[in-house]
Design a protein around this motif. Structure first.
Motif, PDB file in Angstrom:
ATOM      1  N   ARG A   2     -37.593 -48.595 -36.774  1.00  2.42           N
ATOM      2  CA  ARG A   2     -37.623 -49.021 -38.189  1.00  2.42           C
ATOM      3  C   ARG A   2     -36.436 -48.398 -38.929  1.00  2.42           C
ATOM      4  N   ALA A   3     -36.213 -47.114 -38.679  1.00  2.00           N
ATOM      5  CA  ALA A   3     -35.118 -46.411 -39.362  1.00  2.00           C
ATOM      6  C   ALA A   3     -33.780 -47.032 -38.980  1.00  2.00           C
ATOM      7  N   SER A   4     -33.625 -47.367 -37.730  1.00  2.00           N
ATOM      8  CA  SER A   4     -32.372 -47.960 -37.272  1.00  2.00           C
ATOM      9  C   SER A   4     -32.107 -49.288 -37.991  1.00  2.00           C
ATOM     10  N   THR A   5     -33.157 -50.084 -38.141  1.00  2.82           N
ATOM     11  CA  THR A   5     -33.031 -51.376 -38.826  1.00  2.82           C
ATOM     12  C   THR A   5     -32.479 -51.197 -40.244  1.00  2.82           C
ATOM     13  N   ILE A   6     -32.995 -50.206 -40.945  1.00  2.00           N
ATOM     14  CA  ILE A   6     -32.575 -49.989 -42.339  1.00  2.00           C
ATOM     15  C   ILE A   6     -31.201 -49.320 -42.406  1.00  2.00           C
ATOM     16  N   LEU A   7     -31.007 -48.277 -41.605  1.00  2.00           N
ATOM     17  CA  LEU A   7     -29.760 -47.507 -41.689  1.00  2.00           C
ATOM     18  C   LEU A   7     -28.522 -48.342 -41.370  1.00  2.00           C
ATOM     19  N   ARG A   8     -28.644 -49.212 -40.368  1.00  2.00           N
ATOM     20  CA  ARG A   8     -27.499 -50.054 -39.992  1.00  2.00           C
ATOM     21  C   ARG A   8     -26.936 -50.834 -41.163  1.00  2.00           C
ATOM     22  N   THR A   9     -27.823 -51.243 -42.082  1.00  2.00           N
ATOM     23  CA  THR A   9     -27.362 -52.110 -43.162  1.00  2.00           C
ATOM     24  C   THR A   9     -26.457 -51.360 -44.141  1.00  2.00           C
ATOM     25  N   TYR A  10     -26.602 -50.037 -44.184  1.00  2.00           N
ATOM     26  CA  TYR A  10     -25.759 -49.251 -45.094  1.00  2.00           C
ATOM     27  C   TYR A  10     -24.595 -48.565 -44.377  1.00  2.00           C
ATOM     28  N   LEU A  11     -24.865 -48.056 -43.171  1.00  2.00           N
ATOM     29  CA  LEU A  11     -23.875 -47.196 -42.513  1.00  2.00           C
ATOM     30  C   LEU A  11     -22.959 -48.027 -41.632  1.00  2.00           C
ATOM     31  N   GLU A  12     -22.162 -48.859 -42.281  1.00  2.00           N
ATOM     32  CA  GLU A  12     -21.376 -49.833 -41.514  1.00  2.00           C
ATOM     33  C   GLU A  12     -20.249 -49.205 -40.727  1.00  2.00           C
ATOM     34  N   ASP A  13     -19.808 -48.006 -41.097  1.00  2.00           N
ATOM     35  CA  ASP A  13     -18.757 -47.420 -40.270  1.00  2.00           C
ATOM     36  C   ASP A  13     -19.319 -46.474 -39.202  1.00  2.00           C
ATOM     37  N   PHE A  14     -20.612 -46.611 -38.927  1.00  2.00           N
ATOM     38  CA  PHE A  14     -21.233 -45.935 -37.791  1.00  2.00           C
ATOM     39  C   PHE A  14     -21.606 -47.016 -36.776  1.00  2.00           C
ATOM     40  N   THR A  15     -21.484 -46.694 -35.484  1.00  2.00           N
ATOM     41  CA  THR A  15     -21.912 -47.684 -34.493  1.00  2.00           C
ATOM     42  C   THR A  15     -23.430 -47.597 -34.334  1.00  2.00           C
ATOM     43  N   ILE A  16     -24.014 -48.662 -33.803  1.00  2.00           N
ATOM     44  CA  ILE A  16     -25.467 -48.654 -33.598  1.00  2.00           C
ATOM     45  C   ILE A  16     -25.891 -47.559 -32.609  1.00  2.00           C
ATOM     46  N   PRO A  17     -25.169 -47.373 -31.492  1.00  2.00           N
ATOM     47  CA  PRO A  17     -25.540 -46.247 -30.607  1.00  2.00           C
ATOM     48  C   PRO A  17     -25.447 -44.890 -31.311  1.00  2.00           C
ATOM     49  N   GLU A  18     -24.462 -44.715 -32.194  1.00  2.00           N
ATOM     50  CA  GLU A  18     -24.365 -43.451 -32.948  1.00  2.00           C
ATOM     51  C   GLU A  18     -25.607 -43.259 -33.828  1.00  2.00           C
ATOM     52  N   ILE A  19     -25.976 -44.315 -34.523  1.00  2.00           N
ATOM     53  CA  ILE A  19     -27.138 -44.241 -35.410  1.00  2.00           C
ATOM     54  C   ILE A  19     -28.401 -43.956 -34.596  1.00  2.00           C
ATOM     55  N   ASP A  20     -28.552 -44.655 -33.492  1.00  2.00           N
ATOM     56  CA  ASP A  20     -29.776 -44.488 -32.696  1.00  2.00           C
ATOM     57  C   ASP A  20     -29.863 -43.096 -32.068  1.00  2.00           C
ATOM     58  N   ALA A  21     -28.728 -42.562 -31.636  1.00  2.00           N
ATOM     59  CA  ALA A  21     -28.744 -41.212 -31.044  1.00  2.00           C
ATOM     60  C   ALA A  21     -29.094 -40.183 -32.117  1.00  2.00           C
ATOM     61  N   ALA A  22     -28.523 -40.355 -33.319  1.00  2.00           N
ATOM     62  CA  ALA A  22     -28.819 -39.421 -34.419  1.00  2.00           C
ATOM     63  C   ALA A  22     -30.313 -39.479 -34.762  1.00  2.00           C
TER      64      ALA A  22
END
Ligand SMILES: *Cc1c(COP(=O)(O)O)cnc(C)c1O
Length: 499
Positions: A53-73
């Motif tokens: 759920r967090a990944s779904t929301i965060l991706r929409t704002y953190l566009e200069d982060f990759t999805i694997p970066e977001i998911d690992a964090a």
């Protein structure tokens, strides 16, 4: 997605907003837009765990982060070994139309963990993305819970340090011990002789000082903030409003598209602002109810449209809400003023110079179409803790009880019985003395320390004392530094020098 300053300043990326915290013009970073979450997406959250759920929301704002970066964090932040509930932020049912969103299952037992377990990961990623090689030195002003959560989050994170100012007499015994016993080689804790507003104003002044920035830079460091003025604190908080909605769908309490109310115990306006952001993204929310304690500057603001800090500062049993200058309100004002940065700068100048500003009738109407507000004093809060425990066997902390009480009054006054979620911001064991007095009467806690009160509460409720409170009994106090209101710059330098 780019980010602008509430006072009109230039655009930066998400990682820059997170890395530097406060805009150079003194304003707060706000997203260029609120990315919409469709009904289908909302429905899909019901199948996901908290990290997804967090990944779904965060991706929409953190566009200069990759999805694997977001998911690992996210995986590192919401590690099930660090949270004592596998749901991370469970939504519990009190009655058919009243739920509690429990945000205190993290390592420091307050909702601040929801953001501060993640922020260090976002900060170090942001430093890398921007070629920042200086040590990121986090400065924090705390009314009790942010301090410990930031210390735990940044403790021994390479390339960072964390310095916390807390008001000497403004925090509970457990909160103070939690901070002063913190381990880690990069943590500093300083007691300031003043209240929370003094600490927060002092930290903001340090952030705004070119001279201080130069001194810090000379040591190979750059300042950043872990207070809720940092967008990196806000974005993880948006998640749990969506998550609660998905939980309500899963529990059959609502149908997709139904509106719900959230009531939020409020101090610096960060938590409830995240709810507003969630609503702006399309989360079906009817009213956001802003609950204050006796420091009810926000209740008056939502009633009169005038923000006026010329009032007595009360110490209450909900110390994390003992605040007169709610920083994040500036972000709401920005939306209310149609993103007119100049107007915000004017109001903030008026606040600084003459301690108040007025938003006018029309804007107040806009505010009241989304928000409701109320407050409860210590006595009402204690009655509420007792009532909820006696009726439902549910033990709530003092901050949560303020919200619960304000919800009760809101419903009586308006007749609005929409399904409501009480946002629970701390474990009752963080405020054991006041919670025990509330449930058993003041005599019950008399002459007892926080640990004895915790034991008594455990016996009463069957809810085990968290390990983090238990271990405080034997941890040595490592941080003893103190300073005056005008000595904060020097205190930071001493801390950096290891004095
Ligand atoms: C920080 C805190 C609050 C206030 O949250 P804001 O985001 O500052 O409005 C309320 N309750 C508890 C327990 C807190 O730690």
């Amino acid at each position: 997605m780019s980010f602008f300053s509430t006072r009109g300043g230039a655009a930066v990326t998400a990682s820059q907003a997170i890395l530097y915290g406060l805009a150079p013009d003194g304003g707060l970073y706000v997203p260029a837009m609120f990315p919409p979450i469709s009904q289908e997406k909302l429905a899909s959250l019901t199948e996901m765990d908290y990290c997804q759920r967090a990944s779904t929301i965060l991706r929409t704002y953190l566009e200069d982060f990759t999805i694997p970066e977001i998911d690992a964090a996210l995986a590192a932040a919401y590690d099930k070994a660090k949270f004592d509930d596998p749901a991370i932020a469970p939504t519990k049912k009190l009655t058919a139309d009243t739920f509690v969103l429990e945000l205190f299952h993290g390592p420091t037992l307050a909702f601040k963990d929801m953001a501060l377990q993640l922020l260090p990961h976002l900060t170090t990623l942001s430093a890398k993305k921007n070629g920042e090689e200086r040590e990121v030195s986090i400065l924090v002003a705390t009314s009790g819970d942010t301090g410990k959560a930031a210390l735990e989050g940044f403790k021994d994170v390479p390339g960072t340090s964390c310095t916390v100012f807390y008001p000497t007499d403004g925090v509970s015994d457990v909160q103070k011990l939690q901070m002063t016993t913190t381990g880690g080689d990069n943590t500093h804790v300083i007691a300031i002789n003043g209240n929370f507003d003094d600490a927060q104003t002092g930290v903001k002044t340090l952030f705004g000082s070119a001279d201080f920035a130069e001194k810090v830079n000379a040591q190979g460091k750059v300042l950043s903030s872990a207070n809720s003025i940092n967008f990196g604190r806000l974005v993880p908080q948006i998640v749990y409003y969506f998550s609660a909605y998905a939980d309500l769908l899963n529990q059959g309490a609502i149908a997709l598209g139904d509106e719900v109310n959230f009531v939020v115990p409020t101090g610096n306006f960060g938590n409830i602002l995240a709810a507003y952001y969630a609503r702006s993204m399309g989360l079906p929310v009817k009213k956001l109810i802003c609950a204050s304690n006796r420091n009810n500057v926000l209740t008056d603001f939502f009633r009169e449209g005038v923000y006026d800090t010329r009032r007595v500062f009360y110490k209450t049993t909900s110390p994390s809400m003992d605040i007169l200058i709610s920083s994040n309100l500036e972000r709401l004002l920005f939306e209310c003023a149609d993103r007119d940065g100049e107007l915000i700068a004017t109001w903030m100048k008026q606040l600084k110079e003459s301690y108040s500003y007025c938003i006018g009738e029309q804007r107040l109407e806009w505010m009241n179409s989304v928000f409701a507000a109320g407050y409860a004093d210590d006595k009402e809060c204690a009655q509420e803790i007792r009532a909820r425990f006696d009726t439902y066997g549910y033990l709530m902390d003092t901050h949560t009880a303020v919200a619960s009480r304000v919800l009760r009054e809101y419903r009586e006054k308006t007749g609005d019985n929409t399904v409501a979620v009480i946002v629970s911001t701390a474990s009752p064991y963080k405020f054991a003395q006041d919670v025990l007095s509330a449930v058993k009467g003041e005599e019950a806690a008399e002459g007892m320390d926080a640990f004895q009160c915790s034991d008594a509460l455990e016996a009463l409720s069957g809810m085990p004392v968290p390990q983090q409170v238990r271990e405080l009994r034997s941890l040595p106090v490592r941080h003893k530094a103190q300073c005056e209101k005008d000595g904060m710059a020097e205190a930071v330098m001493n801390a950096f020098a290891g004095k």
